[in-house]
Design an enzyme around this catalytic site. Structure first.
Site, short mmCIF file in Angstrom:
data_model
loop_
_atom_site.label_atom_id
_atom_site.label_comp_id
_atom_site.label_asym_id
_atom_site.label_seq_id
_atom_site.Cartn_x
_atom_site.Cartn_y
_atom_site.Cartn_z
N LYS A 76 0.31 -0.86 0.12
CA LYS A 76 0.13 -0.05 -0.26
C LYS A 76 0.88 1.71 0.30
O LYS A 76 0.17 2.30 -0.54
CB LYS A 76 -0.89 -0.14 1.28
CG LYS A 76 -2.25 -0.95 1.27
CD LYS A 76 -2.99 -1.61 0.18
CE LYS A 76 -3.45 -2.38 -0.26
NZ LYS A 76 -3.37 -3.03 -0.95
N GLU B 20 -2.78 14.67 8.85
CA GLU B 20 -3.41 14.45 7.54
C GLU B 20 -4.74 15.43 6.92
O GLU B 20 -5.36 15.90 8.21
CB GLU B 20 -4.07 12.70 7.45
CG GLU B 20 -3.44 11.63 6.07
CD GLU B 20 -3.79 10.66 6.53
OE1 GLU B 20 -5.14 10.34 6.87
OE2 GLU B 20 -2.79 9.31 6.34
N ARG C 77 -8.03 -7.13 -9.42
CA ARG C 77 -8.43 -8.01 -10.28
C ARG C 77 -10.01 -8.42 -10.40
O ARG C 77 -10.64 -6.26 -10.20
CB ARG C 77 -8.73 -8.64 -8.87
CG ARG C 77 -9.23 -7.91 -7.07
CD ARG C 77 -9.53 -8.84 -6.24
NE ARG C 77 -9.64 -8.12 -4.91
CZ ARG C 77 -10.92 -7.70 -4.55
NH1 ARG C 77 -11.54 -7.55 -5.39
NH2 ARG C 77 -10.94 -6.64 -3.54
#
Lengths: 174, 499
Positions: free
Chosen positions: B116, B200, B293
């Site tokens: 990630k 953040e 996927r």
């Protein structure tokens, strides 16, 4: 026939009489005195292809009822309701059993195979009703298991990361 | 073209792939664990091979066994479905060595997006927006103030090791930054022995919006528009829709361009999904991760764009160019998917077991992708999803109406299902207005009582049915005669017992 029923924390008395063409069902909430009687024509309550087609006050329900002992589960329209039903013979039987301990028990057991993700409590700890005991992962989901009443932890039989089988004892209470 | 495809999966997605194979005239091979002998995919496939015991580590994840079946059955390609081995780079490498085609992205694609943090860095290089935040740990109040001004309020301050409500603080007002920053630092130090703190942007009304992308071996990459998947419980999606009514046209266009650029930057091949966190206040979107996927919710994209994504996956894996260009892809109408799961609709605890009665809905523009049937036993080893009910309509309202119709005739008994959760959501004002966020179920549905959720049925119907059935059971058990003698006697007896 007379029944006592319990569903969703509410107690009911039920009477039922079978006539040639119909059912006569009486419903009374525990705290009420008046009976609410319903005449259900057998034409309106039919077993078709194993499911039951029940037309009640012109509403059409497709119903399935699963009965196991005194536990009846009624499924219809995406809803289900678990109803405990005792007839008077069963009420007698229950009362003869030794007192208490019908609910809960002294152990927390695994309802299905899974993995213990985290145990929150320690041996000897007092736990209040509703507090989390542990997180168990089963069927790819994490399930938090909470205490159903105030308890004291006696023994913890599992550790974080343990794989457990269905019915395995996880925590014993005092 | 491939002659025979093995589906390294189970349940509804295996059924979906088998159908795509049939459509292309390719033979399909199912594999199954001990728990899945009676599963629908085993019955529908052309061939079926037993690959091991119920736990997936010994069956659906057993690479050696899968390769062995491929060899003996003469399989030339594997479709992984979703989950299991679908994003496993080692598995794809192994298939390359064994000369078996993998219907999915390349090893490099999977590796690039698998980590990630590394993926986030890659995407930043490709100018894909990520949630603005401090590049590293913030050490002083002055630094915190400077960074917060840059990324814009509200901000969230997170202790590096924070969790469980400790060491995480949301700051809406710049004046409260300093005190919260210090508190976060000391909480980190006291509770986790780590005073590193990060800052953040805090997204107040977050939505989960994702873009479907598709690439081929010829350098083509297109997007097939967005899906909104904000209705979630326990971080798992429950309802998905396309398009999202919260995304304005110009943002949609930008999101599509960003998604294509992201996929192109890693030379992406096959079907993939770029997930964004979407700020419903500011309409900004930020990269979260890429799923390399097919997604569970792919059917809604198929319905609004008129494509068959599984068929396209197979053709692309065969080396063919994409059968559509970007300008061919139009969003037409609205599609919604509901995941029907064997679980308690209030607690979300799985409810495995045997399905007694099963009747699937059918109506115009209703599609059910499922793996269940009457008598089917839902195994305890896998995901509790029974099926997906998908609908299309010219408008969102039409689509919701059709789903309500479908749910009211969907009969599943013997196990608990979340059908009524869906019925409650489909009439909730926040769902209808589209203002719902990822906290929707937690804030609006959780804590509901069973009787509120089951209001579609008159209580007396439950009681009368149970009484009639209990009476007939007692009659067949011969408890009848004893009991029938006198109603008065019976009641008197019961009353005495209760005293």
């Amino acid at each position: 026939m007379y029944f006592e029923a319990e569903t969703n924390g509410q107690n009911y008395s039920l009477t039922i009489r079978e006539d040639r063409e119909s059912w006569r069902v009486g419903i009374k909430k525990q705290e009420q005195t008046d009976w609410d009687y319903h005449n259900v024509s057998k034409n309106d309550y039919q077993r078709l292809d194993q499911a039951i087609s029940f037309i009640f006050e012109n509403s059409s329900y497709l119903i399935d009822v699963v009965g196991e002992g005194t536990d009846y589960t009624v499924y219809t329209r995406g809803s289900y309701r678990k109803i405990n039903i005792f007839n008077d013979e069963m009420i007698l039987h229950e009362s003869l059993k030794s007192g208490g301990q019908l609910k809960g028990g002294n152990n927390l057991t695994a309802g299905m195979p899974g993995k213990i993700v985290k145990v929150f409590v320690k041996e000897g700890q007092e736990v209040a009703e509703g507090e989390p005991l542990l997180i168990m992962e089963a069927m790819k989901m994490e399930n938090e298991m909470r205490s159903s009443h105030d308890v004291v932890i006696d023994k913890i039989h599992v550790n974080d990361g343990d794989t457990v089988e269905s019915g395995e004892n996880l925590i014993s209470f005092k | 073209m491939f002659n025979k495809i093995l589906i390294a999966n189970r349940g509804e997605i295996a059924v979906r792939v088998i159908r795509a194979c049939r459509n292309l005239g390719i033979a399909s091979v199912a594999v199954y664990s001990e728990a899945d002998r009676n599963s629908l995919h085993v019955m529908l496939a052309d061939e079926a091979y037993h690959i091991g015991p119920a736990p997936s580590a010994q069956s659906y994840l057993n690479v050696d066994k899968l390769v062995e079946v491929c060899k003996s059955a003469g399989v030339d390609a594997i479709h992984p479905g979703y989950g299991f081995l679908s994003e496993n780079a080692k598995f794809v490498e192994r298939l390359q060595q064994e000369n078996i085609a993998f219907i999915g992205p390349t090893v490099d694609n999977i590796v690039a997006m698998g980590d990630k943090l590394a993926a986030r860095e890659l995407m930043e290089k490709a100018n894909v927006p990520t949630v603005p935040g401090s590049p590293g740990a913030v050490t002083s109040v002055e630094e915190a103030e400077k960074i917060s001004q840059e990324i814009g309020f509200p901000v969230i301050i997170k202790a590096s090791a924070g969790g469980g409500g400790k060491g995480i603080r949301v700051v809406l007002d710049p004046k409260e930054l300093a005190s919260n920053f210090r508190a976060c630092q000391s909480e980190g130090k006291n509770y986790f022995s780590d005073d590193r703190v990060f800052i953040e942007r805090f997204i107040q009304n977050p939505k989960h919006i994702e873009m479907q992308v598709f690439g081929d071996n010829h350098g083509n990459v297109v997007h097939l528009f967005e899906r909104e998947c904000s209705v979630q419980r326990r971080h798992q999606k429950v309802i998905e829709e396309s398009p999202s009514i919260s995304v304005p046209p110009e943002v949609r266009e930008k999101m599509g361009a960003v998604a294509v650029a992201a996929a192109k930057s890693i030379n992406y091949i096959g079907a993939g999904t770029i997930e964004f966190i979407f700020d419903n206040n500011t309409k900004e979107f930020f990269f979260m991760e890429m799923n390399t996927r097919l997604q569970v919710e792919h059917p809604i994209t198929e319905l609004v764009t008129g494509t068959d994504l599984v068929r396209e996956q197979i053709l692309v894996a065969d080396g063919q160019p994409l059968s559509f260009k970007q300008e061919d892809i139009k969003q037409k109408g609205h599609a919604i998917e509901l995941r029907i799961c064997a679980e308690d609709p209030l607690t979300f605890v799985p409810s495995p077991g045997a399905i007694r009665r099963y009747r699937e809905p059918s109506a115009p523009f209703i599609r059910v992708d499922g793996g269940a049937y009457e008598g089917y036993e839902i195994p305890i080893y896998y995901d509790p999803m029974i099926s997906k009910v998908i609908s299309w309509g010219d408008t969102r309202e039409e689509c919701i109406k059709r789903l309500n119709g479908a749910l009211s005739e969907y009969m599943i008994t013997g196990v608990k299902t979340n059908i009524n959760l869906h019925r409650n959501i489909l009439k909730h004002p926040h769902f209808l207005s589209g203002e719902y966020t990822t906290q929707f179920i937690e804030n609006e549905i959780s804590g509901k009582k069973q009787e509120d959720m089951f209001m579609f049925v008159d209580d007396r119907v439950f009681l009368i049915s149970a009484a009639i059935e209990a009476y007939q059971d007692a009659k067949s058990n011969n408890e009848f005669k004893f009991n029938e003698n006198s109603q008065w006697k019976a009641q008197g007896r019961a009353k005495q017992l209760r005293n």
